[in-house]
Scaffold this motif. Sequence first.
Motif, PDB file in Angstrom:
ATOM      1  N   ILE A   1      66.581  16.621 124.649  1.00 51.33           N
ATOM      2  CA  ILE A   1      66.000  15.395 125.190  1.00 51.33           C
ATOM      3  C   ILE A   1      66.796  14.204 124.664  1.00 51.33           C
ATOM      4  N   SER A   2      67.051  13.247 125.529  1.00 49.29           N
ATOM      5  CA  SER A   2      67.732  12.034 125.077  1.00 49.29           C
ATOM      6  C   SER A   2      66.838  11.260 124.113  1.00 49.29           C
ATOM      7  N   PHE A   3      67.452  10.402 123.315  1.00 43.35           N
ATOM      8  CA  PHE A   3      66.676   9.614 122.360  1.00 43.35           C
ATOM      9  C   PHE A   3      65.679   8.703 123.089  1.00 43.35           C
ATOM     10  N   VAL A   4      66.091   8.164 124.229  1.00 46.62           N
ATOM     11  CA  VAL A   4      65.180   7.305 124.994  1.00 46.62           C
ATOM     12  C   VAL A   4      64.005   8.127 125.535  1.00 46.62           C
ATOM     13  N   GLY A   5      64.312   9.334 126.042  1.00 44.99           N
ATOM     14  CA  GLY A   5      63.240  10.203 126.527  1.00 44.99           C
ATOM     15  C   GLY A   5      62.258  10.553 125.425  1.00 44.99           C
ATOM     16  N   ALA A   6      62.791  10.881 124.238  1.00 49.58           N
ATOM     17  CA  ALA A   6      61.919  11.185 123.099  1.00 49.58           C
ATOM     18  C   ALA A   6      61.092   9.967 122.705  1.00 49.58           C
ATOM     19  N   ALA A   7      61.703   8.786 122.768  1.00 58.34           N
ATOM     20  CA  ALA A   7      60.970   7.562 122.427  1.00 58.34           C
ATOM     21  C   ALA A   7      59.811   7.324 123.390  1.00 58.34           C
ATOM     22  N   VAL A   8      60.029   7.592 124.675  1.00 56.01           N
ATOM     23  CA  VAL A   8      58.962   7.417 125.666  1.00 56.01           C
ATOM     24  C   VAL A   8      57.822   8.405 125.403  1.00 56.01           C
ATOM     25  N   ILE A   9      58.177   9.649 125.082  1.00 55.13           N
ATOM     26  CA  ILE A   9      57.156  10.658 124.780  1.00 55.13           C
ATOM     27  C   ILE A   9      56.311  10.229 123.588  1.00 55.13           C
ATOM     28  N   TRP A  10      56.976   9.803 122.521  1.00 57.13           N
ATOM     29  CA  TRP A  10      56.246   9.430 121.310  1.00 57.13           C
ATOM     30  C   TRP A  10      55.521   8.090 121.444  1.00 57.13           C
ATOM     31  N   LYS A  11      56.009   7.253 122.334  1.00 52.92           N
ATOM     32  CA  LYS A  11      55.284   6.008 122.580  1.00 52.92           C
ATOM     33  C   LYS A  11      53.921   6.305 123.189  1.00 52.92           C
ATOM     34  N   LEU A  12      53.859   7.357 124.005  1.00 49.97           N
ATOM     35  CA  LEU A  12      52.568   7.788 124.546  1.00 49.97           C
ATOM     36  C   LEU A  12      51.671   8.360 123.445  1.00 49.97           C
ATOM     37  N   VAL A  13      52.289   9.031 122.469  1.00 47.41           N
ATOM     38  CA  VAL A  13      51.510   9.552 121.338  1.00 47.41           C
ATOM     39  C   VAL A  13      50.865   8.405 120.568  1.00 47.41           C
ATOM     40  N   TYR A  14      51.591   7.290 120.423  1.00 46.12           N
ATOM     41  CA  TYR A  14      51.091   6.146 119.661  1.00 46.12           C
ATOM     42  C   TYR A  14      50.351   5.131 120.529  1.00 46.12           C
ATOM     43  N   ASP A  15      50.143   5.447 121.804  1.00 48.12           N
ATOM     44  CA  ASP A  15      49.560   4.490 122.738  1.00 48.12           C
ATOM     45  C   ASP A  15      48.147   4.082 122.318  1.00 48.12           C
ATOM     46  N   THR A  16      47.811   2.825 122.644  1.00 46.32           N
ATOM     47  CA  THR A  16      46.484   2.291 122.305  1.00 46.32           C
ATOM     48  C   THR A  16      45.820   1.735 123.556  1.00 46.32           C
ATOM     49  N   ARG A  17      44.573   2.093 123.771  1.00 50.09           N
ATOM     50  CA  ARG A  17      43.778   1.547 124.865  1.00 50.09           C
ATOM     51  C   ARG A  17      42.593   0.773 124.265  1.00 50.09           C
ATOM     52  N   PRO A  18      41.983  -0.112 125.046  1.00 48.06           N
ATOM     53  CA  PRO A  18      40.805  -0.826 124.547  1.00 48.06           C
ATOM     54  C   PRO A  18      39.704   0.128 124.090  1.00 48.06           C
ATOM     55  N   VAL A  19      38.806  -0.371 123.260  1.00 49.88           N
ATOM     56  CA  VAL A  19      37.762   0.461 122.656  1.00 49.88           C
ATOM     57  C   VAL A  19      36.887   1.125 123.711  1.00 49.88           C
TER      58      VAL A  19
ATOM     59  N   GLN B   1      37.660   2.281 126.542  1.00 49.98           N
ATOM     60  CA  GLN B   1      38.379   3.228 127.392  1.00 49.98           C
ATOM     61  C   GLN B   1      38.759   4.472 126.609  1.00 49.98           C
ATOM     62  N   ASP B   2      38.983   5.562 127.358  1.00 49.91           N
ATOM     63  CA  ASP B   2      39.435   6.792 126.709  1.00 49.91           C
ATOM     64  C   ASP B   2      40.855   6.599 126.181  1.00 49.91           C
ATOM     65  N   GLN B   3      41.094   7.143 124.991  1.00 46.84           N
ATOM     66  CA  GLN B   3      42.402   7.027 124.359  1.00 46.84           C
ATOM     67  C   GLN B   3      43.331   8.139 124.851  1.00 46.84           C
ATOM     68  N   ILE B   4      44.458   7.749 125.453  1.00 44.98           N
ATOM     69  CA  ILE B   4      45.441   8.753 125.856  1.00 44.98           C
ATOM     70  C   ILE B   4      46.453   9.009 124.750  1.00 44.98           C
ATOM     71  N   GLY B   5      46.500   8.115 123.747  1.00 42.80           N
ATOM     72  CA  GLY B   5      47.389   8.316 122.603  1.00 42.80           C
ATOM     73  C   GLY B   5      46.806   9.355 121.658  1.00 42.80           C
ATOM     74  N   VAL B   6      47.579  10.395 121.367  1.00 39.65           N
ATOM     75  CA  VAL B   6      47.075  11.491 120.532  1.00 39.65           C
ATOM     76  C   VAL B   6      46.667  10.987 119.159  1.00 39.65           C
ATOM     77  N   LEU B   7      47.480  10.111 118.572  1.00 36.44           N
ATOM     78  CA  LEU B   7      47.198   9.650 117.213  1.00 36.44           C
ATOM     79  C   LEU B   7      45.900   8.863 117.146  1.00 36.44           C
ATOM     80  N   ASN B   8      45.654   8.002 118.119  1.00 38.74           N
ATOM     81  CA  ASN B   8      44.397   7.240 118.139  1.00 38.74           C
ATOM     82  C   ASN B   8      43.211   8.140 118.431  1.00 38.74           C
ATOM     83  N   ALA B   9      43.407   9.148 119.281  1.00 41.13           N
ATOM     84  CA  ALA B   9      42.316  10.080 119.560  1.00 41.13           C
ATOM     85  C   ALA B   9      41.906  10.827 118.289  1.00 41.13           C
TER      86      ALA B   9
END
Length: 335
Positions: free
Chosen positions: A154-172, A174-182
Amino acid sequence: MHPALQGLMTIFIGVGGCVGYFYFSNQLLDKVLFPPRGPNAGRNINQANMIRPWLFLAPAMIALGLYLAYPVIETIRLSVTERIPGGGYKFVGLANYTQMLGEPKFWEALKNNFLWLIIVPAFSTAFGLLAAQLTDRIRWGNIAKSLIFMPMAISFVGAAVIWKLVYDTRPVDQDQIGVLNAIYLAFGGDEPQQWLTIPLWNSFFLMAVLIWIQTGFAMVILSAALRGIPEETIEAAIVDGANPMQVFFKIKAPQIIPTIVVVWTTITIVVLKVFDIVYAMTNGQWETQVLANYMYDKMFRANDWGVGSASAMVIMLLVTPILVWNVYSARKEMR
């Protein structure tokens, strides 16, 4: 032109050009310059054989000169000059370096780079060594190795996009799609966190991406080194009563130290040049700036080619000793 057709034409012209170059250059050498006939046939054949390797090396040497040597020389020139409005340059000596050293963002980038140098090579090498040892002891080890090595594709940019979703934050609400926040909320967290905006911790979250990528590289190299250890030494240690931990740390690890060092230094070079991950995830904001991203900001956003080139020289000066030592160690191993 359709992109697919353009790609096919590029491949055809590139491959055909290489084949044509080697064919016609050898024909010129053997049929015109040094023909193997007449009283000097033997000498001509020897001279042609002495020149022939340079025919194969010439394209690579030209490419290296054009894409490596010239940019280095041009970067050195730009780092000691300043662009004049309206066109042209004037020599300013070390003024660009002085300006760079006076900027807090440069020292932030340098500090973060050293933090990356401490954390990423150590954890990537350690996890790679652990994965190499464990996957060699299980039946489905090859499948596990494939999964661990997969991020390298995976390219570094592709990996960054994947992990950005892991760290994603939604309002309180809403359901959290970010794994770390979940996970954080599941274990009693009060509200979702903006992980990439928390100074210092956000640098560690960025480092996790590169560790995830480089662990597979370290695992493959170290696994080959572990398989190269003579079985006699391991069997002798077991006969003497050594347990698995003692076999690993006192028998296996000491014998692959040169390989561990090569892996460590190779990842270190990657860390010194890290750019894509930071650019794609934080763009150097919230105290996550690194040298390569600082260089990009100066050259292509601030249009300050002098300071940008000066920071590029700093990166090159940091990388070069490690690269030279790595090549020296690799050649020493081959003797």
